[in-house]
Write a protein that holds these residues in place. Structure first.
Motif, PDB file in Angstrom:
ATOM      1  N   ASP A  90      -0.839   7.534  -3.017  1.00 39.61           N
ATOM      2  CA  ASP A  90      -0.453   8.938  -3.174  1.00 39.61           C
ATOM      3  C   ASP A  90      -0.414   9.615  -1.819  1.00 39.61           C
ATOM      4  O   ASP A  90       0.346  10.545  -1.600  1.00 39.61           O
ATOM      5  N   ARG A  91      -1.310   9.179  -0.929  1.00 38.42           N
ATOM      6  CA  ARG A  91      -1.398   9.799   0.394  1.00 38.42           C
ATOM      7  C   ARG A  91      -1.629   8.727   1.453  1.00 38.42           C
ATOM      8  O   ARG A  91      -2.237   7.701   1.159  1.00 38.42           O
ATOM      9  N   VAL A  92      -1.144   8.987   2.655  1.00 34.43           N
ATOM     10  CA  VAL A  92      -1.392   8.091   3.796  1.00 34.43           C
ATOM     11  C   VAL A  92      -2.195   8.884   4.832  1.00 34.43           C
ATOM     12  O   VAL A  92      -1.815  10.010   5.177  1.00 34.43           O
ATOM     13  N   VAL A  93      -3.313   8.325   5.266  1.00 34.13           N
ATOM     14  CA  VAL A  93      -4.153   9.009   6.251  1.00 34.13           C
ATOM     15  C   VAL A  93      -4.344   8.079   7.453  1.00 34.13           C
ATOM     16  O   VAL A  93      -4.744   6.923   7.294  1.00 34.13           O
ATOM     17  N   VAL A  94      -4.031   8.583   8.635  1.00 30.77           N
ATOM     18  CA  VAL A  94      -4.191   7.786   9.864  1.00 30.77           C
ATOM     19  C   VAL A  94      -5.638   7.913  10.336  1.00 30.77           C
ATOM     20  O   VAL A  94      -6.135   9.016  10.542  1.00 30.77           O
ATOM     21  N   ASN A  95      -6.296   6.762  10.488  1.00 29.92           N
ATOM     22  CA  ASN A  95      -7.690   6.807  10.932  1.00 29.92           C
ATOM     23  C   ASN A  95      -7.762   6.822  12.459  1.00 29.92           C
ATOM     24  O   ASN A  95      -8.254   5.882  13.081  1.00 29.92           O
ATOM     25  N   ASP A  96      -7.310   7.923  13.050  1.00 28.57           N
ATOM     26  CA  ASP A  96      -7.383   8.064  14.510  1.00 28.57           C
ATOM     27  C   ASP A  96      -8.797   8.429  14.925  1.00 28.57           C
ATOM     28  O   ASP A  96      -9.254   8.102  16.010  1.00 28.57           O
ATOM     29  N   ASP A  97      -9.521   9.102  14.017  1.00 28.47           N
ATOM     30  CA  ASP A  97     -10.914   9.485  14.256  1.00 28.47           C
ATOM     31  C   ASP A  97     -11.571   9.614  12.875  1.00 28.47           C
ATOM     32  O   ASP A  97     -11.058  10.336  12.018  1.00 28.47           O
ATOM     33  N   PRO A  98     -12.687   8.896  12.638  1.00 27.41           N
ATOM     34  CA  PRO A  98     -13.250   8.873  11.275  1.00 27.41           C
ATOM     35  C   PRO A  98     -13.638  10.260  10.757  1.00 27.41           C
ATOM     36  O   PRO A  98     -13.473  10.539   9.571  1.00 27.41           O
ATOM     37  N   ASP A  99     -14.149  11.139  11.652  1.00 24.05           N
ATOM     38  CA  ASP A  99     -14.542  12.479  11.182  1.00 24.05           C
ATOM     39  C   ASP A  99     -13.326  13.296  10.768  1.00 24.05           C
ATOM     40  O   ASP A  99     -13.324  13.963   9.735  1.00 24.05           O
ATOM     41  N   ARG A 100     -12.263  13.205  11.583  1.00 23.60           N
ATOM     42  CA  ARG A 100     -11.050  13.962  11.249  1.00 23.60           C
ATOM     43  C   ARG A 100     -10.425  13.421   9.961  1.00 23.60           C
ATOM     44  O   ARG A 100     -10.071  14.163   9.055  1.00 23.60           O
ATOM     45  N   ALA A 101     -10.348  12.064   9.873  1.00 20.29           N
ATOM     46  CA  ALA A 101      -9.725  11.458   8.693  1.00 20.29           C
ATOM     47  C   ALA A 101     -10.546  11.773   7.441  1.00 20.29           C
ATOM     48  O   ALA A 101      -9.990  12.073   6.375  1.00 20.29           O
ATOM     49  N   GLY A 117       0.825  -1.209   0.000  1.00 24.14           N
ATOM     50  CA  GLY A 117       0.000   0.000   0.000  1.00 24.14           C
ATOM     51  C   GLY A 117       0.857   1.255   0.000  1.00 24.14           C
ATOM     52  O   GLY A 117       0.575   2.210  -0.728  1.00 24.14           O
ATOM     53  N   ARG A 118       1.928   1.240   0.785  1.00 27.07           N
ATOM     54  CA  ARG A 118       2.794   2.426   0.849  1.00 27.07           C
ATOM     55  C   ARG A 118       3.474   2.685  -0.488  1.00 27.07           C
ATOM     56  O   ARG A 118       3.703   3.822  -0.867  1.00 27.07           O
TER      57      ARG A 118
END
Ligand code: 5GP
Length: 188
Positions: free
Chosen positions: A158-169, A153-154
């Motif tokens: 194109d971008r990596v997003v950490v799903n620490d909180d679904p609304d923020r992500a 995946g890496r």
């Protein structure tokens, strides 16, 4: 909006919360159309036809033969596939698929936006996987394959997003998308 739809692909190990994130994204972005995949996997207790088209292997194989999938892949012994998308005019396409499928999409749509979603910690990943009610052997098999999926995946994303909180992500991905749409509207 004009021109060809953007293709946005969410990838990441099972249990990372891609499904919830995909639903948040379509709630927040009125121009995103979420594809519904086909799978031969049996439904989990709370899943409905809205989650997947649950089909038998024979029906799936027939659809492959008829060229009805944009991509398909085998994941832990089950088949998963994206039917050729039919978004409403003006909408972009959102796919939530595994890394093998995303590699196929990238070959056909070099401009696709591939976003790798990761869990904040390995513990979080394991908790989410266990919380879905899958058999222990399945959970362990999925945890074992997570590092390889992440590495592939890496390389692709194109971008990596950490799903620490679904609304923020979801907010982070919507901003990326808005930037891309602006860039596509601006002649170079
Ligand atoms: P699950 O069984 O947990 O719903 O999904 C297993 C994996 O298959 C997840 O990584 C999910 O994103 C992926 N998946 C779901 N739909 C598709 C699809 O249409 N094509 C591919 N290649 N993978 C999919």
């Amino acid at each position: 909006m004009s021109g060809e739809p953007l293709v946005v692909v969410l990838i990441g190990p099972g249990g990372v919360g891609k499904g919830t994130l995909a639903r948040r994204l379509v709630e927040r972005d009125g121009h995103l159309w979420l594809s519904r995949s086909w799978t031969t996997r049996p439904p989990r207790p709370h899943e409905t036809d809205a989650d997947y088209a649950f089909v038998g292997r024979e029906e799936f194989a027939h659809a492959i033969g008829e060229g009805r999938f944009l991509e398909w892949a085998e994941f832990h012994g089950q088949l998963y596939g994206t039917p050729r998308p039919t978004p409403p005019a003006g909408s972009d396409v959102l796919l939530e698929i595994d890394v093998q499928g995303a590699e196929q999409v990238r070959r056909d749509f070099p401009d696709a936006l591939v976003v790798l979603v990761t869990a904040p910690t390995e513990v979080a990943l394991e908790e989410r996987l266990r919380g879905r009610g899958d058999e222990d052997a399945h959970v362990r098999a999925r945890l074992r394959s997570a590092p390889e999926e992440l590495a592939r995946g890496r390389r692709l994303a194109d971008r990596v997003v950490v799903n620490d909180d679904p609304d923020r992500a979801a907010g982070e991905i919507v901003s990326i998308l808005e930037g891309l749409r602006r860039a596509r509207r601006t002649p170079s």
